[in-house]
Design a protein around this motif. Structure first.
Motif, PDB file in Angstrom:
ATOM      1  N   VAL A   1      13.100 -31.533  40.071  1.00 35.67           N
ATOM      2  CA  VAL A   1      13.756 -32.687  40.672  1.00 35.67           C
ATOM      3  C   VAL A   1      13.259 -32.905  42.103  1.00 35.67           C
ATOM      4  N   TYR A   2      13.027 -31.810  42.839  1.00 34.62           N
ATOM      5  CA  TYR A   2      12.550 -31.910  44.226  1.00 34.62           C
ATOM      6  C   TYR A   2      11.221 -32.671  44.279  1.00 34.62           C
ATOM      7  N   ASP A   3      10.265 -32.302  43.392  1.00 32.26           N
ATOM      8  CA  ASP A   3       8.963 -32.975  43.383  1.00 32.26           C
ATOM      9  C   ASP A   3       9.104 -34.446  43.009  1.00 32.26           C
ATOM     10  N   ALA A   4       9.948 -34.735  42.013  1.00 34.40           N
ATOM     11  CA  ALA A   4      10.116 -36.115  41.561  1.00 34.40           C
ATOM     12  C   ALA A   4      10.738 -36.983  42.648  1.00 34.40           C
ATOM     13  N   PHE A   5      11.601 -36.378  43.492  1.00 31.44           N
ATOM     14  CA  PHE A   5      12.298 -37.169  44.505  1.00 31.44           C
ATOM     15  C   PHE A   5      11.485 -37.318  45.785  1.00 31.44           C
ATOM     16  N   TYR A   6      10.781 -36.270  46.184  1.00 32.66           N
ATOM     17  CA  TYR A   6      10.136 -36.275  47.488  1.00 32.66           C
ATOM     18  C   TYR A   6       8.632 -36.583  47.430  1.00 32.66           C
ATOM     19  N   LYS A   7       7.973 -36.304  46.313  1.00 35.18           N
ATOM     20  CA  LYS A   7       6.521 -36.482  46.293  1.00 35.18           C
ATOM     21  C   LYS A   7       6.111 -37.916  45.990  1.00 35.18           C
ATOM     22  N   LEU A   8       6.949 -38.629  45.255  1.00 37.28           N
ATOM     23  CA  LEU A   8       6.608 -40.016  44.900  1.00 37.28           C
ATOM     24  C   LEU A   8       7.639 -40.966  45.484  1.00 37.28           C
ATOM     25  N   GLU A   9       7.136 -41.988  46.203  1.00 33.86           N
ATOM     26  CA  GLU A   9       8.043 -42.986  46.768  1.00 33.86           C
ATOM     27  C   GLU A   9       8.451 -44.012  45.710  1.00 33.86           C
ATOM     28  N   TYR A  10       7.431 -44.447  44.902  1.00 34.45           N
ATOM     29  CA  TYR A  10       7.682 -45.448  43.854  1.00 34.45           C
ATOM     30  C   TYR A  10       7.044 -44.950  42.548  1.00 34.45           C
ATOM     31  N   PRO A  11       7.760 -44.153  41.771  1.00 33.01           N
ATOM     32  CA  PRO A  11       7.175 -43.583  40.543  1.00 33.01           C
ATOM     33  C   PRO A  11       6.783 -44.651  39.522  1.00 33.01           C
ATOM     34  N   HIS A  12       7.531 -45.737  39.439  1.00 30.62           N
ATOM     35  CA  HIS A  12       7.192 -46.792  38.465  1.00 30.62           C
ATOM     36  C   HIS A  12       5.831 -47.397  38.768  1.00 30.62           C
TER      37      HIS A  12
ATOM     38  N   ALA B   1      -1.475 -36.299  35.116  1.00 23.72           N
ATOM     39  CA  ALA B   1      -1.287 -36.768  36.487  1.00 23.72           C
ATOM     40  C   ALA B   1       0.144 -36.627  36.971  1.00 23.72           C
ATOM     41  N   MET B   2       1.125 -36.893  36.097  1.00 27.74           N
ATOM     42  CA  MET B   2       2.518 -36.953  36.529  1.00 27.74           C
ATOM     43  C   MET B   2       3.246 -35.617  36.448  1.00 27.74           C
ATOM     44  N   LEU B   3       2.655 -34.654  35.786  1.00 31.58           N
ATOM     45  CA  LEU B   3       3.323 -33.358  35.669  1.00 31.58           C
ATOM     46  C   LEU B   3       3.515 -32.703  37.029  1.00 31.58           C
ATOM     47  N   ASP B   4       2.548 -32.866  37.904  1.00 28.64           N
ATOM     48  CA  ASP B   4       2.665 -32.285  39.248  1.00 28.64           C
ATOM     49  C   ASP B   4       3.757 -32.957  40.068  1.00 28.64           C
ATOM     50  N   TYR B   5       4.155 -34.144  39.688  1.00 31.16           N
ATOM     51  CA  TYR B   5       5.203 -34.860  40.413  1.00 31.16           C
ATOM     52  C   TYR B   5       6.577 -34.692  39.769  1.00 31.16           C
ATOM     53  N   GLY B   6       6.661 -33.834  38.763  1.00 32.35           N
ATOM     54  CA  GLY B   6       7.947 -33.550  38.139  1.00 32.35           C
ATOM     55  C   GLY B   6       8.319 -34.474  37.001  1.00 32.35           C
ATOM     56  N   PHE B   7       7.374 -35.250  36.488  1.00 32.88           N
ATOM     57  CA  PHE B   7       7.658 -36.177  35.396  1.00 32.88           C
ATOM     58  C   PHE B   7       6.992 -35.667  34.113  1.00 32.88           C
TER      59      PHE B   7
END
Length: 318
Positions: free
Chosen positions: A97-108, A149-155
């Motif tokens: 959750v930390y990576d998904a919230f802080y690493k990407l500003e606009y995941p969409h 690509a998105m696994l590192d960002y928590g997705f």
């Protein structure tokens, strides 16, 4: 009473601090807690506590599977512009959750960029018909690229689907005309086959009818000939020769025919020669014809016999 009134502000302050220190996190949701602007912890579903005015809820993220629809316009190998609708189903990994919230500003927007990149790299390699056939291959390629690509960002990418393929309007109209022409061609072939079968079957039926008709006529004439033969035999027994018997039968049938015509009330007017000499003339003509026929037959037999004698003589001389 005045002493109790003096405690009201303190009670109000205590209640304010209490309500500021509690919060509730819904099911399948994670709350990010920051302390003095710095990440502190992640709280999951349930009744939670925090330090008032020190800790704050920086945000909440859903742990449910979400879907993002991306429409990409690109060109195929045969220079046809087409729009593809790609549906990406993804979920935020609970431990990231930390990576998904802080690493990407606009995941969409990030996911959309990857979808555009993959689709515009894969579709131009295919012809329009292949795009429809290999849409699953396009979806797999998008998922593979996004997963890495998105696994590192928590997705976590659950599934990608190509849900719609929409070519240019003129191309669709042309495809519809081609399909309509193919179906009309097939229909014409079936109609031609049906017409040919009808003609063949009709011809077979007519041939069978003619065969049966001819067989009937032959049977009729055979029975007539048998009846005439029996009549001649009966007349021979009373001293009348074959020629006279045949002539008598013909004359009898002639008058029987005239009688049957006279009995038919619905028949049209028919004029036939019926003079008193008609029967005599007919009989004389028939006798004359039989005599001439016998003479011709005897002459032919004589000629055939002389021919065979001549051939036998030539063979013996050799």
């Amino acid at each position: 009473m005045e002493a109790y009134i003096g405690y009201i502000p303190y009670i109000f302050l205590i209640l304010l601090i209490f309500f500021a220190s509690i919060f509730i996190v819904k099911q399948q949701t994670a709350a990010i807690i920051e302390r003095f602007g710095k990440f502190h912890s992640i709280r999951h579903s349930g009744f939670k506590l925090k330090i008032p005015f020190v800790d704050r809820i920086a945000g909440k993220v859903s742990l449910k599977i979400q879907q993002l629809d991306v429409i990409v316009e690109t060109k195929t190998l045969d220079d046809v512009f087409v729009k593809l609708k790609v549906s990406v189903q993804y979920v935020i990994i609970k431990d990231k959750v930390y990576d998904a919230f802080y690493k990407l500003e606009y995941p969409h927007e990030q996911i959309t960029s990857y979808v555009f990149d993959v689709v515009r790299a894969e579709v131009p390699k295919m012809k329009l018909d292949d795009v429809f056939v290999k849409k699953d291959d396009i979806a797999i390629a998008v998922k593979t690229e996004l997963q890495d690509a998105m696994l590192d960002y928590g997705f976590d990418i659950i599934k990608t689907l190509v849900t719609d393929i929409d070519p240019d309007a003129q191309v669709k109209a042309a495809m519809n005309r081609i399909n309509a022409a193919d179906r009309e061609k097939t229909a014409a072939q079936y109609e031609g086959d049906a017409a040919r079968i009808l003609i063949v079957e009709k011809a077979k039926a007519e041939a069978e009818s003619k065969r049966l008709q001819g067989q009937g006529i032959a049977d009729q004439r055979r029975e007539i000939a048998r009846g005439l033969e029996e009549s001649v035999e009966v007349l021979n027994k009373v001293g009348i020769n074959s020629q006279e018997a045949s002539a008598l039968i013909v004359v009898t049938q002639h008058y029987d025919t005239l009688q049957s015509i006279g009995e038919e009330t619905n028949s049209n007017l028919i004029l036939l020669p019926n003079s008193p000499q008609a029967g005599s003339d007919m009989l004389n003509n028939m006798v004359a014809s039989f005599t001439a026929s016998n003479q011709i037959g005897e002459a032919m037999k004589k000629a055939e016999k002389e021919k065979k004698n001549k051939e036998n003589k030539n063979s013996s001389d050799e």
